[in-house]
Motif scaffolding. Structure first.
Motif, mmCIF file in Angstrom:
data_model
loop_
_atom_site.group_PDB
_atom_site.id
_atom_site.type_symbol
_atom_site.label_atom_id
_atom_site.label_comp_id
_atom_site.label_asym_id
_atom_site.label_seq_id
_atom_site.Cartn_x
_atom_site.Cartn_y
_atom_site.Cartn_z
ATOM 1 N N ARG B 371 40.371 30.125 47.746
ATOM 2 C CA ARG B 371 41.697 30.672 48.021
ATOM 3 C C ARG B 371 42.535 30.600 46.758
ATOM 4 N N LEU B 372 43.326 31.625 46.545
ATOM 5 C CA LEU B 372 44.178 31.694 45.377
ATOM 6 C C LEU B 372 45.375 30.778 45.586
ATOM 7 N N VAL B 373 45.571 29.810 44.682
ATOM 8 C CA VAL B 373 46.717 28.913 44.864
ATOM 9 C C VAL B 373 47.813 29.170 43.832
ATOM 10 N N GLY B 374 47.507 29.925 42.800
ATOM 11 C CA GLY B 374 48.550 30.224 41.833
ATOM 12 C C GLY B 374 48.082 31.259 40.841
ATOM 13 N N SER B 375 49.042 31.932 40.215
ATOM 14 C CA SER B 375 48.655 32.960 39.265
ATOM 15 C C SER B 375 49.819 33.319 38.354
ATOM 16 N N VAL B 376 49.480 33.657 37.123
ATOM 17 C CA VAL B 376 50.429 34.290 36.206
ATOM 18 C C VAL B 376 49.767 35.566 35.732
ATOM 19 N N LEU B 377 50.459 36.668 35.827
ATOM 20 C CA LEU B 377 49.882 37.950 35.427
ATOM 21 C C LEU B 377 50.908 38.705 34.598
ATOM 22 N N LEU B 378 50.607 38.818 33.325
ATOM 23 C CA LEU B 378 51.483 39.581 32.438
ATOM 24 C C LEU B 378 50.692 40.794 31.964
ATOM 25 N N GLY B 379 51.138 41.972 32.363
ATOM 26 C CA GLY B 379 50.458 43.192 31.920
ATOM 27 C C GLY B 379 49.229 43.553 32.730
ATOM 28 N N PHE B 380 49.152 43.077 33.968
ATOM 29 C CA PHE B 380 48.067 43.467 34.875
ATOM 30 C C PHE B 380 48.687 43.989 36.175
ATOM 31 N N PRO B 381 49.370 45.118 36.111
ATOM 32 C CA PRO B 381 50.173 45.539 37.260
ATOM 33 C C PRO B 381 49.363 45.846 38.513
ATOM 34 N N GLU B 382 48.156 46.411 38.341
ATOM 35 C CA GLU B 382 47.374 46.752 39.538
ATOM 36 C C GLU B 382 46.877 45.476 40.208
ATOM 37 N N ALA B 383 46.344 44.564 39.393
ATOM 38 C CA ALA B 383 45.808 43.324 39.940
ATOM 39 C C ALA B 383 46.920 42.498 40.578
ATOM 40 N N ALA B 384 48.110 42.539 39.974
ATOM 41 C CA ALA B 384 49.202 41.719 40.492
ATOM 42 C C ALA B 384 49.513 42.068 41.939
ATOM 43 N N ALA B 385 49.471 43.367 42.243
ATOM 44 C CA ALA B 385 49.786 43.786 43.610
ATOM 45 C C ALA B 385 48.755 43.243 44.585
ATOM 46 N N THR B 386 47.484 43.319 44.205
ATOM 47 C CA THR B 386 46.422 42.830 45.083
ATOM 48 C C THR B 386 46.479 41.311 45.218
ATOM 49 N N LEU B 387 46.650 40.642 44.059
ATOM 50 C CA LEU B 387 46.592 39.179 44.076
ATOM 51 C C LEU B 387 47.767 38.568 44.821
ATOM 52 N N PRO B 396 40.395 35.099 51.341
ATOM 53 C CA PRO B 396 39.521 34.636 50.259
ATOM 54 C C PRO B 396 39.566 35.560 49.038
ATOM 55 N N VAL B 397 39.348 34.958 47.887
ATOM 56 C CA VAL B 397 39.363 35.715 46.634
ATOM 57 C C VAL B 397 37.990 36.340 46.412
ATOM 58 N N PRO B 398 37.929 37.600 46.015
ATOM 59 C CA PRO B 398 36.625 38.227 45.759
ATOM 60 C C PRO B 398 35.822 37.482 44.699
ATOM 61 N N ALA B 399 34.520 37.656 44.777
ATOM 62 C CA ALA B 399 33.609 36.908 43.918
ATOM 63 C C ALA B 399 33.834 37.225 42.438
ATOM 64 N N ASP B 400 34.012 38.491 42.117
ATOM 65 C CA ASP B 400 34.131 38.872 40.711
ATOM 66 C C ASP B 400 35.604 38.903 40.307
#
Lengths: 690, 481
Positions: B371-387, B396-400
């Motif tokens: 499970r995702l417990v934290g994140s910083v995303l600078l310059g990953f706009p598509e991933a940020a929306a999903t994450l 659950p977080v995908p394998a890759d």
């Protein structure tokens, strides 16, 4: 050779029917503006439905539900029905008998069914399956424009625009020939899935925004917000042609891109790109917003469509040549079917049943006292859900519909139908719903009778009879006339000739919003493009609203709408969202298309589209049999791994029956205005089937 | 006022984003005002507005009209602006307003929000607590108007406080043509939300825009007309000083009435304070789950409290939020949430870090038990929306995970989709290349005859080009030869 139109969707592609090599009729595409000489695989194979081996040709009857249906003659069947209806009415009152119609019925049948319910049965309890597909857009269109004609412009207009936003619509799958009109514009497709249409958008320089199901109202508000922030709003148009912008805008003010991203899952950068693409085209008056079932089939579907219409109005699109808002009607006669009185609250011509002037006009055409007309009744799901209950109807007559497959929460619908004292179904095969009947009446289909349809553009067209029905089969109009006489109606009140009915429908709708008084067999035969309103002796109306909208002040209204979560949210026990939809090879409940070997062979069983990672967490791989479970039921479906799917969403087509029925899962939470169920969002879990 | 007989009286103190949302939610749940009558009092003269967009107003993206929020027009809600609550009597259940009148309540909702905290730096505030000359906060519409009056294109401006609001204001001022410096007393900017490597790359991004960021520097003196003097003696030029150095909850009304407070008004999962009839939501409230400072938890609290107090769902509880910080600065896509200041020696945590200083990008994913417990995303706009949605739903977080950052989630090993059958050329009519070849061998040489034989091209028309290309390629040769 007979030139006619396809039996399926609202595009109503033109086709010719002529004997094929085996002597049986075969369909070929014919030139017509909507299909431009094309057909999809359903259309090409449509004539096969005329010769299905399990065609019903004799009425079926059982006097005891525990026994099998047995073949009887027509008089026996109709006498039995009339006798039971009269007895139930005498004992429980006229509302003890209900009628359920269909957006697949011709205008003449829809009209006659409504008249039959109000006069021969005296019941207020009539509604139809269009509640499951177009009623949200109809309600929103009426609120905004004062009139609901799905597309208030010819479909061909769309092809020359720069940008088309499709919200919850997948025509590449559901009405492929329509895509011929969408090849030049850039497309912005709003769909939780990478649908065939979304893929076309991406391939042609457009965009695909994939919101979490149930958040499309937030997405529409977010796009509206950006139109304001980025200066695309047409202030002059709002000033001259609309009211209500300020209040509607305040709701968009709470949906800045980053919060919209959090709720919908659509990246803020993609929202900005979409807003600029659409806004720039709107500035040139060259953009359309079209909505489909994906916007509508929610407990907030009407408000969602209102939000899309508000966006269109803020951009100045409706009521101008070259731009606009439209609803993509689905069922073959979904437009005409919602105009002529088979809706619980409606009289022919899109008149309201609670409007004294409308009642007086229609009663005078029908030759009765307005006071004898019943008032509004229950809407489709509520009607089905009330059957056999305390105050609900005890009998139902059902025409052209298969709610056991197409209504939400199938097992509940099945048990309600089973609790009736009398279920009478009229169908050409023993569909899943017909099989529950006490009496099954074999009726003619599509090319075996003539009648008019109103396509997705509001164009009235004629389906011509190509061949006689099989021996022993009657038309719906003949069935209604024979029953009406047995129920004590004068014989001439229920004509059986479609053209006679059309003439009466014209008189009944004269002066109404959907005025058909100028629709005549001669004009139809001439090929004239009869977009309603078409008043007697007057020109048709290809484009509505160019001078004024249909509200008394001539202005369109922006309706303030707020986002809220779907009726059912995910939790630990049901962590995924199931959404339902259609496949190219099947139509609605599949009663027709599952009987065409070529179509059934291509998609023989239900599948569940799921992201590979989500499937792996559930212990499932490609081709495995999965159990998809909601709080209401289980669907057993074959896993189809789809890497473009959202991680939180699975998709199932709803054309299948029994344990393959996607509607075993769906939530009958209703939209407060349109009474449409929330087909598009059910909380589910996914596990291997045992 | 037409109060429905028997409706309970709710008084809401504060007409900010959370107080207004409470009224809106109440109106939605009780559209006829049969259950409750809500009176909202707000000290500002303006109707409620979207405070989050003030930095957007600074940037010139919005006018005041465009950030106004809806006012419910149901019979159960009354909004009174320009009135401040001055005292609260919990025994008598009355709130006294600054016009001398008093409101009786059955339930009281404190949504008093927070105000800008002015650091004790010479010149920043006058002895009476008012902002010094050329000094301005960015908490309300009046602040925003004052700031815009102070800032001229080309003029130097100093932003004191390198948190989210300070950085948004700096970006907005810069896009208006101001020359902007940012001063942050912590070791790095957005200290609470992001880790140091992310902050370093973010600082470079601001640098590239011409915004100078001075971290770990303390201001010593504001010199009106000159600028801000730092602890190292440097003076940053500034016609104006924008103070975005944190906020302080408006808790005095509660505190004076004897309600328990710490830095905020203490509330439990029912959002009640130490007085059961007094509730607190938004920035003035202190819930064990934290979350003050962002609007999303306040809105969630407003929704829960509205369901409780209208009796629609009297057992509704607020158990904390999973807020997401999203920097609103044009051209800079930054998302942060959850635990990001992690201990590298914690064996239960898997951390993925991608640092791309050249591209101005940085990503950190912290995962515990899938499970995702934290994140910083600078310059990953598509991933940020999903994450951020994965974080929100606890899925659950995908394998890759690396692919996830690229915005695509491929199939995990062993989960590939089934092998495709013969390639379909015409999807609408399920015509494969083999079918077309057969038709060609049977003598069809034009698109029209191919269409008549196979139905290809007769659906959506999207394959016309492909069919034409195949035909011209085959020409008079055998397609299979």
């Amino acid at each position: 050779m007979t030139t006619t139109h396809c039996p399926y969707c609202a595009l109503q592609c033109a086709m010719s029917l002529e004997p094929g090599p085996d002597g049986r009729p075969a369909a070929r595409p014919a030139p017509f503006p909507t299909n431009r000489g094309g057909l999809c695989r359903k259309g090409w194979t449509s004539a096969e439905v005329l010769g299905v081996p399990d065609r019903l040709t004799r009425p079926l009857l059982r006097k005891d539900r525990t026994e099998d249906l047995v073949e009887v003659d027509w008089d026996t069947a109709l006498d039995h029905v009339a006798e039971r209806l009269l007895a139930l009415r005498a004992e429980h009152g006229p509302d003890a008998v209900a009628v359920f119609g269909s957006g697949g019925l011709t205008n003449e049948k829809s009209y006659t069914l409504g008249k039959f319910a109000r006069l021969a049965l005296g019941t207020s309890q009539i509604d139809y399956n269009g509640r499951f597909c177009m009623s949200s857009a109809a309600a929103a269109g009426n609120k905004a424009f004062g009139l609901d004609r799905g597309m208030p412009f010819p479909l061909t207009d769309v092809g020359s625009s720069k940008v088309v936003l499709l919200a919850g619509a997948n025509p590449a799958e559901t009405m492929p020939p329509m895509m011929g009109h969408l090849s030049a514009p850039r497309l912005i497709v709003i769909d939780p899935r990478r649908s065939a249409t979304a893929q076309v958008a991406l391939d042609n320089g457009g965009l695909h925004l994939a919101p979490r199901p149930g958040t499309d109202l937030a997405l529409a508000l977010g796009l509206s917000h950006l139109m304001g922030a980025r200066g695309w709003i047409d202030r002059d148009y709002l000033e001259e042609r609309t009211t209500g912008f300020e209040r509607a805008w305040e709701h968009a003010a709470a949906w800045w891109p980053e919060i919209t991203e959090q709720v919908t899952g659509v990246p803020a950068v993609a929202l900005r790109e979409a807003a600029d693409m659409l806004g720039a085209a709107a500035r040139e008056h060259s953009a359309y917003i079209l909505t489909g079932r994906g916007s509508e089939q929610h407990a907030k579907g009407t408000d969602t469509v209102s939000a899309w219409i508000n966006l269109a109005l803020a951009l100045g699109l409706p009521g101008r040549e070259g731009s606009g808002y439209g609803c993509i009607t689905g069922q073959g006669n979904g437009q005409g079917g919602r105009e002529h009185g088979q809706k619980a609250d409606q009289l022919p011509g899109y008149r309201r049943i609670d409007d004294p002037a409308a009642r007086a006009h229609v009663a005078s055409v029908w030759g009765v006292d307005p006071d004898t007309l019943p008032g509004p009744g229950r809407s489709a799901f509520e009607l089905l859900d009330s059957l056999g209950e305390g105050g609900g109807p005890r009998a139902m007559l059902l025409f052209g519909s298969n709610p056991v497959v197409s209504a939400p929460d199938s097992s509940r619908i099945r048990s309600r139908l089973n609790s009736l004292d009398l279920l009478v179904t009229a169908d050409f095969v023993l569909s899943e719903t017909a099989a529950l009947g006490d009496v099954v009446l074999p009726v003619a289909q599509w090319a075996e009778e003539s009648g008019t349809m109103t396509n997705l553009e509001g164009r009235v067209l004629r389906r011509n009879r190509a061949l006689p029905p099989p021996e022993g089969v009657r038309t719906d109009l003949e069935v209604l006339a024979a029953l009406a006489v047995r129920l004590g109606q004068p014989a001439d009140r229920f004509p059986t000739e479609p053209d006679t009915v059309l003439a009466e429908l014209g008189r009944a709708t004269a002066g109404a919003p959907a005025d058909y008084s100028g629709v005549t067999p001669e004009r139809l035969a001439s090929g004239e493009a009869l977009y309603w309103p078409v008043r007697a002796g007057a020109e048709p109306t290809p484009r509505l609203f160019l001078d004024a909208f249909a509200h008394p002040d001539g202005r369109a209204r922006l309706v303030p709408v707020a986002h809220r979560p779907p009726a059912e949210v995910t939790d630990e026990a049901y962590p995924l969202i199931a959404t339902t939809g259609r496949l190219m090879g099947h139509y609605q409940s599949g009663a027709q298309t599952r009987r065409v070997p070529e179509l059934a062979g291509a998609e023989p069983e239900v599948y569940v589209e799921v992201h590979p990672d989500t499937a792996a967490h559930a212990g499932l791989g490609e081709g495995d049999l999965a159990a998809v479970t909601s709080r209401r039921g289980v669907t057993r479906a074959r896993v189809r791994l789809t890497p473009t799917a959202r991680l939180d969403t699975v998709f199932l087509p709803f054309h299948y029956a029994g344990e393959q029925a996607a509607n075993n899962l769906t939530n009958p939470a209703l939209d407060p205005t349109s009474r449409m169920p929330e087909f598009k969002v059910s909380a589910v879990r996914l596990e291997p089937a045992r | 006022m037409n109060t429905v007989q028997g409706a309970r009286r709710i008084v809401v103190v504060g007409n900010g984003m959370v107080g207004a949302r409470f009224a809106e939610e109440t109106a939605r749940l009780d559209p006829l005002g049969e259950r409750v009558h809500v009176t909202v009092v707000g000290a500002e003269h303006h109707p409620a507005y979207n405070r989050v967009l003030l930095s957007g107003m600074v940037a010139g993206d919005y006018t005041a009209d465009q950030i106004r929020l809806p006012v419910p027009d149901t019979p159960g809600v009354t909004v009174r602006t320009g009135l401040a609550a001055v005292s609260l009597d919990t025994a008598g259940r009355t709130v006294t307003l600054d016009d001398g009148t008093a409101l009786e309540y059955d339930e009281l909702v404190l949504a008093t929000g927070a105000r800008a905290a002015f650091p004790p730096v010479t010149g920043v505030s006058a002895p009476d607590g008012a902002p010094g000359e050329g000094v301005c906060a960015l908490r309300d519409l009046d602040d925003c108007r004052r700031l815009l009056a102070l800032v001229r294109p080309g003029a130097p401006v100093v932003v004191l406080g390198g948190g989210v609001l300070g950085l948004e204001a700096a970006r907005g001022l810069q896009s208006r043509g101001a020359r902007v410096s940012v001063v942050e007393s912590s070791p790095w900017i957005m200290r609470r939300q992001i880790d140091r490597p992310a902050a370093d790359i973010l600082r470079r991004r601001y640098d590239a825009l011409g915004v100078r960021v001075h971290s770990w520097r303390v201001a010593s003196r504001w010199i009106p007309g000159t600028g801000l003097e730092l602890d190292d003696g440097r003076v940053l030029p500034g016609d104006a000083l924008v103070v975005t150095a944190g906020v302080r909850g408006n808790i005095e009304l509660a505190k004076d009435a004897g309600i328990e407070v710490e830095h905020g008004i203490l509330v439990d999962d029912t959002l009640a304070t130490s007085d059961a009839r007094v509730h607190a939501v938004g920035d003035c409230a202190q819930h064990p789950g934290g979350g003050a400072g962002l609007v999303q938890p306040g809105w969630e609290q407003a929704g829960v409290l509205a369901r409780r107090l209208t009796g629609i769902e009297p057992q509704a509880l607020y158990s904390g939020s999973r807020p997401v910080t999203r920097l609103k600065a044009e051209g800079i896509e930054l998302t942060a949430f959850g635990e990001v200041h992690t201990d590298d020696n914690d064996e239960d945590l898997e951390t993925l870090t991608v640092s791309d200083p050249h591209g101005g990008r940085y990503a950190k994913l912290v995962v515990r038990e899938d499970r995702l417990v934290g994140s910083v995303l600078l310059g990953f706009p598509e991933a940020a929306a999903t994450l951020s949605q994965l974080h929100d739903t606890g899925a659950p977080v995908p394998a890759d995970r690396l692919a996830l950052l690229q915005g695509a989630v491929p199939a995990p090993v062993g989960q590939e989709a089934g092998a495709q059958a013969a390639p379909v050329v015409c999807r609408c009519n399920a015509v494969t290349r083999d079918d077309l070849e057969q038709a060609w061998l049977d003598g069809a040489r034009t698109r029209e005859t191919i269409a008549a034989a196979t139905r290809a091209t007769t659906g959506c028309g999207g394959c016309v080009r492909d069919v034409n290309a195949l035909l011209s390629g085959w020409d008079d040769k055998s397609p299979v030869g």
